[in-house]
Design a protein around this motif. Sequence first.
Motif, short mmCIF file in Angstrom:
data_model
loop_
_atom_site.label_atom_id
_atom_site.label_comp_id
_atom_site.label_asym_id
_atom_site.label_seq_id
_atom_site.Cartn_x
_atom_site.Cartn_y
_atom_site.Cartn_z
N ASP A 125 58.59 -6.48 47.61
CA ASP A 125 57.43 -7.41 48.16
C ASP A 125 57.53 -8.81 47.12
O ASP A 125 56.41 -9.32 47.46
CB ASP A 125 56.33 -6.65 48.75
N SER A 126 58.44 -8.67 46.25
CA SER A 126 58.22 -9.72 45.10
C SER A 126 58.58 -11.05 45.40
O SER A 126 58.27 -12.02 44.79
CB SER A 126 58.85 -9.03 43.91
N THR A 127 59.53 -11.19 46.45
CA THR A 127 60.08 -12.42 46.75
C THR A 127 59.73 -12.91 48.32
O THR A 127 59.74 -11.81 49.01
CB THR A 127 61.36 -12.80 46.41
N PRO A 128 59.40 -13.91 48.75
CA PRO A 128 59.03 -14.16 50.30
C PRO A 128 60.13 -14.04 51.24
O PRO A 128 59.69 -13.61 52.35
CB PRO A 128 58.63 -15.84 50.20
N ASP A 129 61.47 -13.89 50.81
CA ASP A 129 62.62 -13.68 51.66
C ASP A 129 62.47 -12.32 52.33
O ASP A 129 63.23 -11.92 53.25
CB ASP A 129 63.77 -13.97 51.18
N ALA A 130 61.72 -11.45 51.74
CA ALA A 130 61.50 -9.99 52.24
C ALA A 130 60.85 -9.83 53.47
O ALA A 130 60.69 -8.80 54.32
CB ALA A 130 60.84 -9.05 51.20
N GLN A 131 59.95 -10.91 53.91
CA GLN A 131 59.03 -10.96 55.14
C GLN A 131 59.60 -12.10 55.87
O GLN A 131 59.94 -13.07 55.65
CB GLN A 131 57.75 -11.23 54.66
#
Length: 202
Positions: free
Chosen positions: A83-89
């Motif tokens: 969950d460290s970068t926004p592209d995971a969501q």
Amino acid sequence: MISDYQQRLRERFLSVPVVAPPAPWRPVFNRRIPIGGLLGIGFVPAPDDGRDLLMVVSRDGHGLFDTVTGEKIARDRDPDPDDSTPDAQPDLSCPGLGPVSATRVRIAGLFGGGLHTTTHDGWTLEVVSPEWPHDRVLLSADGGIPHNGPHGEDWWHIFDSNYSELRAAGFSPSGYTLAVATSSDLTLWTRPAPDTERSPAN
């Protein structure tokens, strides 16, 4: 080929220097804050009084800034890798930290998304690229392009990203903070709360 109109706009944007935003805007920092590997930024209201906070996501972790004082109020150097970068969501969000740890913050930057480009009282922000791939950030009180009024009075060239890749530029949802983030640094301006603020028309 570009039209004569487009050429005139290009020449106008290339002819003006970088200047400071006008009052009531003021810089939050004395200089650009270096943040290596900056990926994106996102605004979130403080839970106690609603003031603008800014979350910064970089290769080195997450940080949270007070946009009035410039204080870094929280830091996470080792966020959850999943969950460290926004592209995971799907909504390009990351988990908040510090006082907003219970909130997910939408991040605009390398992976997409965007910040507000207008305020409720008439300020407009635009990104133009007369020397692509370098971007310039324009602030205006005249409704935006074509900027027929004089530079420094109706519109202002406030940032030139000729040294680094622009990640995001825009206002907070409240309209009282203006942020420009590149892949290497962060610049913030703020203006007073509504009880003392003057609108661009005044």
